[in-house]
Design a protein around this motif. Structure first.
Motif, PDB file in Angstrom:
ATOM      1  N   ARG A   1       0.863  -1.187   0.000  1.00 47.95           N
ATOM      2  CA  ARG A   1       0.000   0.000   0.000  1.00 47.95           C
ATOM      3  C   ARG A   1       0.897   1.234   0.000  1.00 47.95           C
ATOM      4  O   ARG A   1       1.712   1.424   0.898  1.00 47.95           O
ATOM      5  CB  ARG A   1      -0.911  -0.027   1.236  1.00 47.95           C
ATOM      6  CG  ARG A   1      -2.057   0.963   1.245  1.00 47.95           C
ATOM      7  CD  ARG A   1      -2.986   0.621   2.401  1.00 47.95           C
ATOM      8  NE  ARG A   1      -4.209   1.422   2.386  1.00 47.95           N
ATOM      9  CZ  ARG A   1      -4.405   2.492   3.152  1.00 47.95           C
ATOM     10  NH1 ARG A   1      -3.440   2.887   3.974  1.00 47.95           N
ATOM     11  NH2 ARG A   1      -5.532   3.161   3.089  1.00 47.95           N
TER      12      ARG A   1
ATOM     13  N   ASN B   1       0.374   4.234  11.536  1.00 43.59           N
ATOM     14  CA  ASN B   1      -0.797   5.012  11.128  1.00 43.59           C
ATOM     15  C   ASN B   1      -0.421   6.146  10.175  1.00 43.59           C
ATOM     16  O   ASN B   1      -1.253   6.609   9.386  1.00 43.59           O
ATOM     17  CB  ASN B   1      -1.508   5.585  12.352  1.00 43.59           C
ATOM     18  CG  ASN B   1      -2.310   4.538  13.094  1.00 43.59           C
ATOM     19  OD1 ASN B   1      -2.957   3.689  12.485  1.00 43.59           O
ATOM     20  ND2 ASN B   1      -2.275   4.593  14.416  1.00 43.59           N
TER      21      ASN B   1
ATOM     22  N   LYS C   1      -3.824  -3.106  10.363  1.00 45.89           N
ATOM     23  CA  LYS C   1      -5.045  -3.328  11.143  1.00 45.89           C
ATOM     24  C   LYS C   1      -5.569  -4.747  10.950  1.00 45.89           C
ATOM     25  O   LYS C   1      -5.936  -5.425  11.917  1.00 45.89           O
ATOM     26  CB  LYS C   1      -6.109  -2.300  10.748  1.00 45.89           C
ATOM     27  CG  LYS C   1      -5.779  -0.880  11.166  1.00 45.89           C
ATOM     28  CD  LYS C   1      -6.924   0.077  10.866  1.00 45.89           C
ATOM     29  CE  LYS C   1      -6.613   1.479  11.344  1.00 45.89           C
ATOM     30  NZ  LYS C   1      -7.727   2.425  11.064  1.00 45.89           N
ATOM     31  N   SER C   2      -5.612  -5.197   9.698  1.00 42.70           N
ATOM     32  CA  SER C   2      -6.133  -6.541   9.445  1.00 42.70           C
ATOM     33  C   SER C   2      -5.113  -7.628   9.766  1.00 42.70           C
ATOM     34  O   SER C   2      -5.479  -8.783   9.986  1.00 42.70           O
ATOM     35  CB  SER C   2      -6.584  -6.670   7.985  1.00 42.70           C
ATOM     36  OG  SER C   2      -5.560  -6.298   7.100  1.00 42.70           O
TER      37      SER C   2
ATOM     38  N   ASN D   1      -8.146  -1.404  -0.853  1.00 42.96           N
ATOM     39  CA  ASN D   1      -7.488  -0.138  -0.549  1.00 42.96           C
ATOM     40  C   ASN D   1      -8.162   0.595   0.613  1.00 42.96           C
ATOM     41  O   ASN D   1      -7.873   1.758   0.876  1.00 42.96           O
ATOM     42  CB  ASN D   1      -7.513   0.756  -1.799  1.00 42.96           C
ATOM     43  CG  ASN D   1      -6.423   1.791  -1.811  1.00 42.96           C
ATOM     44  OD1 ASN D   1      -5.429   1.656  -1.120  1.00 42.96           O
ATOM     45  ND2 ASN D   1      -6.600   2.841  -2.588  1.00 42.96           N
ATOM     46  N   ALA D   2      -9.061  -0.107   1.302  1.00 39.84           N
ATOM     47  CA  ALA D   2      -9.931   0.560   2.275  1.00 39.84           C
ATOM     48  C   ALA D   2      -9.226   0.958   3.564  1.00 39.84           C
ATOM     49  O   ALA D   2      -9.545   1.978   4.157  1.00 39.84           O
ATOM     50  CB  ALA D   2     -11.130  -0.326   2.593  1.00 39.84           C
ATOM     51  N   GLU D   3      -8.251   0.146   4.019  1.00 36.91           N
ATOM     52  CA  GLU D   3      -7.617   0.454   5.296  1.00 36.91           C
ATOM     53  C   GLU D   3      -6.192  -0.074   5.324  1.00 36.91           C
ATOM     54  O   GLU D   3      -5.831  -0.943   4.518  1.00 36.91           O
ATOM     55  CB  GLU D   3      -8.410  -0.126   6.465  1.00 36.91           C
ATOM     56  CG  GLU D   3      -8.449  -1.623   6.508  1.00 36.91           C
ATOM     57  CD  GLU D   3      -9.196  -2.155   7.723  1.00 36.91           C
ATOM     58  OE1 GLU D   3      -8.937  -3.300   8.107  1.00 36.91           O
ATOM     59  OE2 GLU D   3     -10.016  -1.412   8.303  1.00 36.91           O
ATOM     60  N   PRO D   4      -5.362   0.425   6.233  1.00 34.85           N
ATOM     61  CA  PRO D   4      -3.977  -0.040   6.339  1.00 34.85           C
ATOM     62  C   PRO D   4      -3.904  -1.533   6.647  1.00 34.85           C
ATOM     63  O   PRO D   4      -4.763  -2.084   7.333  1.00 34.85           O
ATOM     64  CB  PRO D   4      -3.415   0.794   7.499  1.00 34.85           C
ATOM     65  CG  PRO D   4      -4.276   1.998   7.566  1.00 34.85           C
ATOM     66  CD  PRO D   4      -5.647   1.539   7.169  1.00 34.85           C
TER      67      PRO D   4
ATOM     68  N   LYS E   1     -11.906  -2.275  -2.607  1.00 33.80           N
ATOM     69  CA  LYS E   1     -12.038  -2.736  -1.226  1.00 33.80           C
ATOM     70  C   LYS E   1     -10.682  -3.057  -0.601  1.00 33.80           C
ATOM     71  O   LYS E   1     -10.497  -2.920   0.604  1.00 33.80           O
ATOM     72  CB  LYS E   1     -12.951  -3.961  -1.143  1.00 33.80           C
ATOM     73  CG  LYS E   1     -12.397  -5.219  -1.809  1.00 33.80           C
ATOM     74  CD  LYS E   1     -13.286  -6.429  -1.578  1.00 33.80           C
ATOM     75  CE  LYS E   1     -13.240  -6.845  -0.129  1.00 33.80           C
ATOM     76  NZ  LYS E   1     -14.034  -8.065   0.135  1.00 33.80           N
TER      77      LYS E   1
END
Length: 282
Positions: free
Chosen positions: A116, A225, A179-180, A173-176, A171
Motif C-alpha cells: 500500500r 498510522n 489493522k487486518s 485499498n480501504a484500510e492499512p 475494497k
C-alpha cells in the motif's frame, strides 16, 4: 510523501534479509554435511536421528482472504488468442479463484504479497499478488489505484486474463494492512542482537515490539498510522514473513519473522543510511 528511492530502499532491505536467512540455512546444511563426512572417515556412522520437523507456517488466509475476496469484473483480454471480452474473476475468502476455465487454490501460493503506497496527495494505491510454485503456473494480481480504478491479472498454465476498469477492487485499498494483520505481529517483546552502525565490531541487544500500530525498536518508534507505504510478504507458503514500513521522513524498516512469529531479522534506514542491522539472538 513516498518516493521511488524509499521503495527501492525497502526492497533492498527485504532482499538483504532474505539473503542472510538463506545464507544461515546454507551454512547449517554445509556444517551438517561436513560432520557426516568426518564421522564416515573415522568409521563412526552418523547418529540415527529422525528428520527434523517441517518449519512452522503462518495460517494467514483467515486475515488475507476477507480482505481480497470478491467478484471482479472488467474489460478483459484473454490470452493466448488475444480475444477481447467482458470477464469476471471470482476470488473466495478461502483462496479459491476461478474465471474462464482457470481454477486455482491460492492457499497453496508460494508467495503472497500486499503493498500500500501513498502519492504526494496522501491518496493510496494498493496491490495484492499471489504466486504459485513455479512448476504450478498460477498468478493473481489485484491493483486498486488512488482514484478507485482497478485492474486484475489472472493466469494459469497457458491461459490468462488481463482486465482493466475492474469494479469492486477498491475494497483492498480501504484500510492499512497493519489493522487486518495485527494478530500476526502484535505480541510480547522480542530481543534481537544488533550491530552498532558506528562500530561494526560491537553488538547490542535491543527489545522490539509492535504495540497497536507503533513499532518500537529500543528507543526508536515507527507509527504505522502515518506510514507512507507498508507491505507484507508471506514467503514459502507462510514459513517466512516480512513486514515493511516507510515513513514520510524517509525512515524505513523491514522485519522478518519465521512461521511461528519469531523475529529473525530487522533492518532499518534513514535518509543518511543504515540505522539498525539485527538478527535473532541465539
Amino acid at each position: 510523501m513516498i518516493r521511488r528511492t524509499a521503495l527501492l530502499s525497502f526492497l533492498t532491505l527485504s532482499l538483504l534479509l532474505s539473503a542472510c536467512s538463506k545464507k544461515n540455512d546454507d551454512t547449517a546444511g554445509e556444517d551438517a554435511q561436513a560432520q557426516a563426512a568426518s564421522e564416515a572417515q573415522e568409521g563412526n556412522p552418523p547418529a540415527d536421528e529422525a528428520p527434523p520437523p517441517p518449519p512452522p507456517k503462518m495460517d494467514y488466509w483467515p486475515a488475507v482472504g476477507p480482505l481480497v475476496a470478491g467478484n471482479y469484473g472488467g474489460a478483459c483480454v484473454r490470452m493466448p488468442d488475444g480475444r477481447k471480452m467482458d470477464g469476471s474473476v471470482a476470488l473466495g475468502a478461502d483462496g479459491k479463484a476461478a474465471a474462464g476455465g482457470i481454477d486455482i487454490d491460492f492457499r497453496e501460493a508460494r508467495k503472497t504479497s500486499l503493498m500500500r503506497v501513498a502519492n504526494d496527495k496522501g491518496e493510496y494505491a494498493t496491490t495484492a499478488i499471489f504466486a504459485m510454485e513455479p512448476e504450478k503456473a498460477g498468478l493473481l494480481t489485484l491493483h486498486s489505484g488512488e482514484t478507485g480504478k482497478g485492474s486484475i491479472i489472472f493466469s494459469g498454465d497457458d491461459v490468462s486474463l488481463t482486465c482493466s476498469d475492474v469494479s469492486g477492487v477498491d475494497k483492498i485499498n480501504a484500510e492499512p494492512f497493519h489493522k487486518s494483520m495485527a494478530k500476526f505481529f502484535n505480541r510480547k517483546k522480542q530481543t534481537v542482537s544488533c550491530l552498532d552502525t558506528k562500530n561494526l565490531l560491537v553488538r547490542r541487544d535491543l527489545d522490539v515490539e509492535i504495540d497497536d500500530a507503533v513499532v518500537k525498536i529500543g528507543g526508536d518508534a515507527f507509527d504505522m498510522n502515518s506510514a507512507a507505504f507498508e507491505s507484507i510478504a508471506f514467503d514459502d507458503n507462510g514459513a517466512n514473513v516480512t513486514l515493511g514500513v516507510g515513513m514520510p521522513d524517509k525512515r524505513t524498516i523491514a522485519m522478518t519473522y519465521d512461521g511461528a512469529g519469531t523475529l529473525t531479522g530487522l533492518m532499518a534506514t534513514n535518509a543518511e543510511g543504515s540505522t539498525h542491522s539485527c538478527n535473532r539472538k541465539e
